[in-house]
Design a protein around this motif. Structure first.
Motif, PDB file in Angstrom:
ATOM      1  N   LEU A   1       0.830  -1.200   0.000  1.00 54.08           N
ATOM      2  CA  LEU A   1       0.000   0.000   0.000  1.00 54.08           C
ATOM      3  C   LEU A   1       0.868   1.256   0.000  1.00 54.08           C
ATOM      4  CD1 LEU A   1      -2.933  -0.845   2.465  1.00 54.08           C
ATOM      5  CD2 LEU A   1      -2.886  -1.001  -0.021  1.00 54.08           C
ATOM      6  N   VAL A   2       1.940   1.241   0.785  1.00 52.61           N
ATOM      7  CA  VAL A   2       2.845   2.394   0.826  1.00 52.61           C
ATOM      8  C   VAL A   2       3.400   2.669  -0.562  1.00 52.61           C
ATOM      9  CG1 VAL A   2       5.111   3.187   1.643  1.00 52.61           C
ATOM     10  CG2 VAL A   2       3.461   2.220   3.258  1.00 52.61           C
TER      11      VAL A   2
ATOM     12  N   GLU B   1      -2.287  13.235  -4.232  1.00 55.04           N
ATOM     13  CA  GLU B   1      -3.690  13.100  -3.839  1.00 55.04           C
ATOM     14  C   GLU B   1      -3.896  11.998  -2.801  1.00 55.04           C
ATOM     15  OE1 GLU B   1      -5.971  12.489  -7.340  1.00 55.04           O
ATOM     16  OE2 GLU B   1      -5.616  14.503  -8.138  1.00 55.04           O
ATOM     17  N   LYS B   2      -2.848  11.233  -2.527  1.00 52.52           N
ATOM     18  CA  LYS B   2      -2.954  10.105  -1.599  1.00 52.52           C
ATOM     19  C   LYS B   2      -2.065  10.286  -0.367  1.00 52.52           C
ATOM     20  CE  LYS B   2      -5.787   7.619  -4.128  1.00 52.52           C
ATOM     21  NZ  LYS B   2      -7.153   7.268  -3.666  1.00 52.52           N
ATOM     22  N   GLU B   3      -1.753  11.529  -0.019  1.00 47.93           N
ATOM     23  CA  GLU B   3      -0.862  11.768   1.124  1.00 47.93           C
ATOM     24  C   GLU B   3      -1.481  11.281   2.438  1.00 47.93           C
ATOM     25  OE1 GLU B   3       0.349  15.824   1.252  1.00 47.93           O
ATOM     26  OE2 GLU B   3       1.589  15.679  -0.547  1.00 47.93           O
ATOM     27  N   ASN B   4      -2.782  11.508   2.608  1.00 48.48           N
ATOM     28  CA  ASN B   4      -3.440  11.050   3.838  1.00 48.48           C
ATOM     29  C   ASN B   4      -3.422   9.531   3.933  1.00 48.48           C
ATOM     30  OD1 ASN B   4      -4.036  13.657   4.698  1.00 48.48           O
ATOM     31  ND2 ASN B   4      -6.066  13.656   3.760  1.00 48.48           N
ATOM     32  N   GLU B   5      -3.659   8.883   2.790  1.00 50.93           N
ATOM     33  CA  GLU B   5      -3.629   7.419   2.773  1.00 50.93           C
ATOM     34  C   GLU B   5      -2.221   6.903   3.075  1.00 50.93           C
ATOM     35  OE1 GLU B   5      -5.155   9.314   0.626  1.00 50.93           O
ATOM     36  OE2 GLU B   5      -7.185   8.530   0.256  1.00 50.93           O
ATOM     37  N   LEU B   6      -1.212   7.598   2.552  1.00 51.54           N
ATOM     38  CA  LEU B   6       0.176   7.200   2.812  1.00 51.54           C
ATOM     39  C   LEU B   6       0.490   7.309   4.295  1.00 51.54           C
ATOM     40  CD1 LEU B   6       2.995   6.394   1.843  1.00 51.54           C
ATOM     41  CD2 LEU B   6       3.453   8.827   1.417  1.00 51.54           C
ATOM     42  N   MET B   7       0.045   8.387   4.930  1.00 54.51           N
ATOM     43  CA  MET B   7       0.290   8.555   6.362  1.00 54.51           C
ATOM     44  C   MET B   7      -0.431   7.481   7.176  1.00 54.51           C
ATOM     45  SD  MET B   7       2.406  11.000   7.030  1.00 54.51           S
ATOM     46  CE  MET B   7       3.317  10.486   5.572  1.00 54.51           C
ATOM     47  N   GLN B   8      -1.651   7.133   6.749  1.00 61.16           N
ATOM     48  CA  GLN B   8      -2.399   6.089   7.455  1.00 61.16           C
ATOM     49  C   GLN B   8      -1.710   4.740   7.317  1.00 61.16           C
ATOM     50  OE1 GLN B   8      -4.788   6.268   9.486  1.00 61.16           O
ATOM     51  NE2 GLN B   8      -5.631   4.195   9.627  1.00 61.16           N
ATOM     52  N   ALA B   9      -1.202   4.443   6.132  1.00 62.27           N
ATOM     53  CA  ALA B   9      -0.496   3.179   5.925  1.00 62.27           C
ATOM     54  C   ALA B   9       0.763   3.124   6.789  1.00 62.27           C
ATOM     55  CB  ALA B   9      -0.143   3.006   4.449  1.00 62.27           C
TER      56      ALA B   9
ATOM     57  N   CYS C   1       3.660   1.264  11.757  1.00 64.26           N
ATOM     58  CA  CYS C   1       4.248   1.504  13.074  1.00 64.26           C
ATOM     59  C   CYS C   1       3.549   0.655  14.139  1.00 64.26           C
ATOM     60  CB  CYS C   1       4.144   2.989  13.420  1.00 64.26           C
ATOM     61  SG  CYS C   1       4.868   3.411  15.019  1.00 64.26           S
ATOM     62  N   VAL C   2       2.226   0.642  14.106  1.00 62.89           N
ATOM     63  CA  VAL C   2       1.456  -0.178  15.045  1.00 62.89           C
ATOM     64  C   VAL C   2       1.824  -1.655  14.877  1.00 62.89           C
ATOM     65  CG1 VAL C   2      -0.865  -0.992  15.651  1.00 62.89           C
ATOM     66  CG2 VAL C   2      -0.473   1.438  15.172  1.00 62.89           C
ATOM     67  N   GLY C   3       1.931  -2.082  13.625  1.00 65.01           N
ATOM     68  CA  GLY C   3       2.264  -3.479  13.357  1.00 65.01           C
ATOM     69  C   GLY C   3       3.625  -3.875  13.881  1.00 65.01           C
ATOM     70  N   TYR C   4       4.620  -3.004  13.691  1.00 65.44           N
ATOM     71  CA  TYR C   4       5.958  -3.303  14.206  1.00 65.44           C
ATOM     72  C   TYR C   4       5.943  -3.384  15.737  1.00 65.44           C
ATOM     73  CZ  TYR C   4       8.048  -2.384   9.610  1.00 65.44           C
ATOM     74  OH  TYR C   4       8.408  -2.438   8.293  1.00 65.44           O
TER      75      TYR C   4
ATOM     76  N   ILE D   1      10.272   2.826  15.393  1.00 70.59           N
ATOM     77  CA  ILE D   1      10.811   4.173  15.611  1.00 70.59           C
ATOM     78  C   ILE D   1      11.145   4.840  14.283  1.00 70.59           C
ATOM     79  CG2 ILE D   1      12.752   5.467  16.571  1.00 70.59           C
ATOM     80  CD1 ILE D   1      12.826   3.306  18.820  1.00 70.59           C
ATOM     81  N   ALA D   2      11.759   4.079  13.366  1.00 72.09           N
ATOM     82  CA  ALA D   2      12.124   4.634  12.057  1.00 72.09           C
ATOM     83  C   ALA D   2      10.884   5.058  11.281  1.00 72.09           C
ATOM     84  CB  ALA D   2      12.917   3.606  11.260  1.00 72.09           C
ATOM     85  N   THR D   3       9.810   4.293  11.416  1.00 76.94           N
ATOM     86  CA  THR D   3       8.568   4.630  10.715  1.00 76.94           C
ATOM     87  C   THR D   3       7.957   5.905  11.276  1.00 76.94           C
ATOM     88  OG1 THR D   3       8.173   2.269  10.319  1.00 76.94           O
ATOM     89  CG2 THR D   3       6.310   3.757  10.007  1.00 76.94           C
ATOM     90  N   ILE D   4       8.016   6.054  12.596  1.00 77.41           N
ATOM     91  CA  ILE D   4       7.530   7.291  13.219  1.00 77.41           C
ATOM     92  C   ILE D   4       8.325   8.484  12.701  1.00 77.41           C
ATOM     93  CG2 ILE D   4       7.375   8.576  15.391  1.00 77.41           C
ATOM     94  CD1 ILE D   4       6.842   5.888  16.782  1.00 77.41           C
ATOM     95  N   GLU D   5       9.647   8.318  12.591  1.00 74.61           N
ATOM     96  CA  GLU D   5      10.488   9.399  12.101  1.00 74.61           C
ATOM     97  C   GLU D   5      10.170   9.744  10.647  1.00 74.61           C
ATOM     98  OE1 GLU D   5      14.355   7.850  12.890  1.00 74.61           O
ATOM     99  OE2 GLU D   5      14.385   8.574  14.976  1.00 74.61           O
ATOM    100  N   GLU D   6       9.872   8.722   9.838  1.00 71.46           N
ATOM    101  CA  GLU D   6       9.485   8.961   8.450  1.00 71.46           C
ATOM    102  C   GLU D   6       8.172   9.740   8.381  1.00 71.46           C
ATOM    103  OE1 GLU D   6       9.270   5.401   6.166  1.00 71.46           O
ATOM    104  OE2 GLU D   6      11.330   4.815   6.589  1.00 71.46           O
ATOM    105  N   MET D   7       7.237   9.381   9.261  1.00 72.65           N
ATOM    106  CA  MET D   7       5.962  10.090   9.302  1.00 72.65           C
ATOM    107  C   MET D   7       6.170  11.544   9.690  1.00 72.65           C
ATOM    108  SD  MET D   7       3.495   7.271  11.139  1.00 72.65           S
ATOM    109  CE  MET D   7       2.138   8.446  11.280  1.00 72.65           C
ATOM    110  N   GLN D   8       7.018  11.772  10.694  1.00 71.44           N
ATOM    111  CA  GLN D   8       7.293  13.141  11.130  1.00 71.44           C
ATOM    112  C   GLN D   8       7.937  13.949  10.020  1.00 71.44           C
ATOM    113  OE1 GLN D   8       6.449  14.579  14.149  1.00 71.44           O
ATOM    114  NE2 GLN D   8       7.001  16.409  12.997  1.00 71.44           N
ATOM    115  N   TRP D   9       8.862  13.303   9.291  1.00 74.02           N
ATOM    116  CA  TRP D   9       9.514  13.963   8.159  1.00 74.02           C
ATOM    117  C   TRP D   9       8.476  14.323   7.103  1.00 74.02           C
ATOM    118  CZ3 TRP D   9      10.018  12.600   2.945  1.00 74.02           C
ATOM    119  CH2 TRP D   9      10.936  13.361   2.222  1.00 74.02           C
ATOM    120  N   GLY D  10       7.513  13.410   6.881  1.00 69.92           N
ATOM    121  CA  GLY D  10       6.463  13.672   5.894  1.00 69.92           C
ATOM    122  C   GLY D  10       5.608  14.845   6.285  1.00 69.92           C
TER     123      GLY D  10
END
Length: 201
Positions: free
Chosen positions: A141-142, A150-158, A163-166, A188-197
């Motif tokens: 999905l990512v 147009e899919k930025e919100n979906e990308l953040m949700q994925a 992050c939850v899955g890890y 942690i890396a996924t959280i950082e990617e989200m913050q960067w986004g």
């Protein structure tokens, strides 16, 4: 069509208050009705999935809970296969990922109650596979959403679900630091990617 829509909403309400059998009966009648449109049947698939998920959440027996999670996944998969351009497509895809994670969490609870070492090992292996399936599903999905403005919100949700899955996957290996630590680092890396986004946005 209006009658079917009202019936679908009625089934949703019945499920909301825990009347699962009645809700399923209403869904069956809608499915059999010659008045039901394609849109009605698509909505019905989503309602059926939600009913099965709600039943899974309320079920105390681990095996029955697992079967209900799997039934909900099949509902969503059928919806996706028949509605490739539906406005709720991404939502259904996320629900599948959440259900995989729910299956894994259900096994973690079983492991906590299991005293037999061999059975614990088997359950751990099964849960490990389920969490990896959820990760693979979300990674696909990512890749679909990445780079699409147009899919930025979906990308953040994925990414959030990744992050939850890890985190959940890491909690499976509470007594195995060698398996737990890499998963925690990925969370942690996924959280950082989200913050960067978010910062880029």
């Amino acid at each position: 069509p209006a009658v079917a829509k009202d019936d679908i909403q009625f089934a949703e309400k019945l499920a909301e208050f825990g009347y699962f059998d009645l809700a399923k009966d209403v869904c069956t009648e809608i499915e059999k009705s010659p008045k039901s449109t394609k849109d009605d049947l698509s909505a019905l698939q989503l309602v059926s999935a939600q009913i099965n998920k709600s039943m899974a959440d309320a079920e105390r027996d681990p095996e029955k809970k697992k079967q209900l999670f799997e039934a909900a996944i099949r509902n969503y998969e059928e919806f996706i296969s028949k509605n490739s351009s539906h406005p709720q497509l991404a939502s259904a895809q996320f629900k599948i990922a959440e259900l995989y994670q729910g299956k894994g969490s259900n096994l973690i609870e079983q492991i906590k109650q299991e005293s037999d070492k061999a059975k614990r090992a088997a359950l751990t292996s099964e849960a490990d596979g389920i969490f990896m399936s959820a990760t693979d599903y979300l990674e696909k999905l990512v890749r679909v959403f990445h780079g699409n403005a147009e899919k930025e919100n979906e990308l953040m949700q994925a990414r959030y679900l990744q992050c939850v899955g890890y985190y959940l996957h890491a909690s499976l290996f509470i007594d195995d630091r060698g398996r737990q630590e890499p998963l925690a680092k990925k969370a942690i890396a996924t959280i950082e990617e989200m913050q960067w986004g978010y910062d880029e946005g």
